[in-house]
Design a protein around this motif. Structure first.
Motif, PDB file in Angstrom:
ATOM      1  N   GLU A 137       0.834  -1.208   0.000  1.00 58.93           N
ATOM      2  CA  GLU A 137       0.000   0.000   0.000  1.00 58.93           C
ATOM      3  C   GLU A 137       0.870   1.260   0.000  1.00 58.93           C
ATOM      4  OE1 GLU A 137      -2.201   0.898   3.576  1.00 58.93           O
ATOM      5  OE2 GLU A 137      -3.879   1.668   2.397  1.00 58.93           O
ATOM      6  N   ARG A 138       1.929   1.270   0.794  1.00 54.26           N
ATOM      7  CA  ARG A 138       2.836   2.426   0.820  1.00 54.26           C
ATOM      8  C   ARG A 138       3.514   2.610  -0.532  1.00 54.26           C
ATOM      9  NH1 ARG A 138       3.749   0.362   6.201  1.00 54.26           N
ATOM     10  NH2 ARG A 138       5.524  -0.896   5.490  1.00 54.26           N
ATOM     11  N   THR A 139       3.856   1.494  -1.158  1.00 57.33           N
ATOM     12  CA  THR A 139       4.520   1.563  -2.465  1.00 57.33           C
ATOM     13  C   THR A 139       3.573   2.093  -3.532  1.00 57.33           C
ATOM     14  OG1 THR A 139       5.954  -0.290  -1.867  1.00 57.33           O
ATOM     15  CG2 THR A 139       5.750   0.203  -4.201  1.00 57.33           C
ATOM     16  N   GLU A 140       2.317   1.670  -3.490  1.00 54.24           N
ATOM     17  CA  GLU A 140       1.329   2.175  -4.456  1.00 54.24           C
ATOM     18  C   GLU A 140       1.173   3.693  -4.309  1.00 54.24           C
ATOM     19  OE1 GLU A 140       0.095   0.623  -6.864  1.00 54.24           O
ATOM     20  OE2 GLU A 140       0.009  -1.505  -6.383  1.00 54.24           O
ATOM     21  N   ASN A 141       1.174   4.169  -3.064  1.00 52.25           N
ATOM     22  CA  ASN A 141       1.093   5.614  -2.837  1.00 52.25           C
ATOM     23  C   ASN A 141       2.313   6.322  -3.400  1.00 52.25           C
ATOM     24  OD1 ASN A 141      -1.374   5.402  -1.507  1.00 52.25           O
ATOM     25  ND2 ASN A 141      -0.444   5.235   0.515  1.00 52.25           N
ATOM     26  N   ARG A 142       3.502   5.718  -3.205  1.00 50.94           N
ATOM     27  CA  ARG A 142       4.736   6.307  -3.721  1.00 50.94           C
ATOM     28  C   ARG A 142       4.733   6.348  -5.248  1.00 50.94           C
ATOM     29  NH1 ARG A 142       7.764  10.041  -2.799  1.00 50.94           N
ATOM     30  NH2 ARG A 142       7.457   9.468  -0.631  1.00 50.94           N
ATOM     31  N   ILE A 143       4.211   5.307  -5.870  1.00 53.08           N
ATOM     32  CA  ILE A 143       4.114   5.280  -7.334  1.00 53.08           C
ATOM     33  C   ILE A 143       3.293   6.465  -7.826  1.00 53.08           C
ATOM     34  CG2 ILE A 143       3.010   4.054  -9.259  1.00 53.08           C
ATOM     35  CD1 ILE A 143       3.908   1.427  -7.907  1.00 53.08           C
ATOM     36  N   ASN A 144       2.161   6.708  -7.166  1.00 52.57           N
ATOM     37  CA  ASN A 144       1.298   7.817  -7.562  1.00 52.57           C
ATOM     38  C   ASN A 144       2.010   9.160  -7.415  1.00 52.57           C
ATOM     39  OD1 ASN A 144      -1.348   8.863  -8.365  1.00 52.57           O
ATOM     40  ND2 ASN A 144      -1.438   9.673  -6.288  1.00 52.57           N
ATOM     41  N   VAL A 145       2.730   9.327  -6.317  1.00 52.95           N
ATOM     42  CA  VAL A 145       3.469  10.574  -6.080  1.00 52.95           C
ATOM     43  C   VAL A 145       4.539  10.779  -7.153  1.00 52.95           C
ATOM     44  CG1 VAL A 145       5.127  11.711  -4.536  1.00 52.95           C
ATOM     45  CG2 VAL A 145       3.064  10.667  -3.592  1.00 52.95           C
ATOM     46  N   GLU A 146       5.313   9.735  -7.434  1.00 53.95           N
ATOM     47  CA  GLU A 146       6.410   9.857  -8.396  1.00 53.95           C
ATOM     48  C   GLU A 146       5.890  10.073  -9.814  1.00 53.95           C
ATOM     49  OE1 GLU A 146       9.122  10.450  -7.314  1.00 53.95           O
ATOM     50  OE2 GLU A 146       9.441   9.407  -5.432  1.00 53.95           O
ATOM     51  N   ARG A 147       4.774   9.440 -10.141  1.00 50.68           N
ATOM     52  CA  ARG A 147       4.175   9.676 -11.466  1.00 50.68           C
ATOM     53  C   ARG A 147       3.741  11.130 -11.614  1.00 50.68           C
ATOM     54  NH1 ARG A 147       0.268   4.961 -13.623  1.00 50.68           N
ATOM     55  NH2 ARG A 147      -1.043   6.794 -13.826  1.00 50.68           N
ATOM     56  N   ASN A 148       3.116  11.676 -10.587  1.00 45.71           N
ATOM     57  CA  ASN A 148       2.682  13.075 -10.639  1.00 45.71           C
ATOM     58  C   ASN A 148       3.876  14.018 -10.757  1.00 45.71           C
ATOM     59  OD1 ASN A 148      -0.018  12.389 -10.458  1.00 45.71           O
ATOM     60  ND2 ASN A 148      -0.126  12.651  -8.248  1.00 45.71           N
ATOM     61  N   ARG A 149       4.944  13.696 -10.056  1.00 39.88           N
ATOM     62  CA  ARG A 149       6.145  14.533 -10.136  1.00 39.88           C
ATOM     63  C   ARG A 149       6.772  14.461 -11.527  1.00 39.88           C
ATOM     64  NH1 ARG A 149       8.918  13.036  -4.268  1.00 39.88           N
ATOM     65  NH2 ARG A 149       7.576  14.396  -3.001  1.00 39.88           N
ATOM     66  N   PHE A 150       6.751  13.261 -12.116  1.00 38.47           N
ATOM     67  CA  PHE A 150       7.269  13.133 -13.479  1.00 38.47           C
ATOM     68  C   PHE A 150       6.443  13.967 -14.446  1.00 38.47           C
ATOM     69  CE2 PHE A 150       6.848  11.239 -17.684  1.00 38.47           C
ATOM     70  CZ  PHE A 150       8.157  11.335 -18.131  1.00 38.47           C
ATOM     71  N   ASN A 151       5.125  13.887 -14.320  1.00 40.50           N
ATOM     72  CA  ASN A 151       4.250  14.680 -15.188  1.00 40.50           C
ATOM     73  C   ASN A 151       4.552  16.170 -15.073  1.00 40.50           C
ATOM     74  OD1 ASN A 151       2.933  12.561 -16.368  1.00 40.50           O
ATOM     75  ND2 ASN A 151       1.043  12.779 -15.218  1.00 40.50           N
TER      76      ASN A 151
END
Length: 201
Positions: A137-151
């Motif tokens: 669950e923590r990793t899924e949240n991190r994925i979302n954060v990093e994707r938004n930062r990449f965008n």
């Protein structure tokens, strides 16, 4: 002296254009590198999820009644996702769509696994498995954060290369627009996953 004036003017213009392009190239390199570095963070987050899956599957396999088809689906989705690689210096919409589709397959398979997992009280009580799921669950949240930062980094880069006069020279210097992550289909509906392991159903 007058006969040299046109040549001096032309040389001056060439030097000015050259200086501008050198300055522009340096600026775009910085923006490009920021987006590339952020892409590495996205990949790292997805890799963390991929690394968790074998442990989750291995723990679930310890329960003989656990549905093997679900575990196989997760393993196959992971294998497919880890086989899709992208050149961070040239992220095209087609490449990113393929990458995102493969990762979405993992997300879907994991969702099915978690739904099945809810039917196994003994497995839910396993401390190791609980920690793995919490880490997931923590990793899924991190994925979302990093994707938004990449965008956001891609947006800054794309905005710069599409502005005049940069647009006239960006292509000549080898810089092209970067693709954005798009929301996964159905992502507007939050998945209903119960992570309250201490509560009996």
């Amino acid at each position: 002296m007058k006969k040299w004036l046109p040549i001096i003017i032309i040389l001056g213009i060439i030097l000015l254009i050259g200086a501008y392009m050198a300055s522009l190239n340096n600026k775009l390199v910085v923006l490009d590198q920021k987006a590339t570095a952020q892409w590495a963070n996205v990949e790292s987050s997805y890799q963390r999820r991929a690394d968790l899956i074998p442990n989750i599957v291995s723990t679930a396999k310890g329960y003989a009644e656990f549905e093997q088809s679900t575990l196989i689906a997760v393993t196959e989705a992971r294998s497919k996702a880890t086989s899709v690689n992208i050149d961070p210096s040239n992220i095209t919409p087609e490449q990113l769509a393929q990458y995102q589709e493969a990762q979405a397959g993992v997300t879907s398979a994991l969702s099915r696994l978690l739904a099945v997992f809810e039917r196994y009280p003994d497995l839910k009580a396993n401390e190791n498995f609980k920690e793995l799921i919490n880490e997931l669950e923590r990793t899924e949240n991190r994925i979302n954060v990093e994707r938004n930062r990449f965008n956001e980094e891609a947006r800054l880069f794309n905005t710069e290369i599409n502005q005049f006069p940069t647009k006239m020279f960006a292509g000549m210097l080898g810089f092209n627009e970067k693709a954005y992550f798009k929301a996964d289909a159905g992502s507007e509906k939050a998945p209903e996953v119960d992570f309250d392991f201490g509560k009996d159903k």
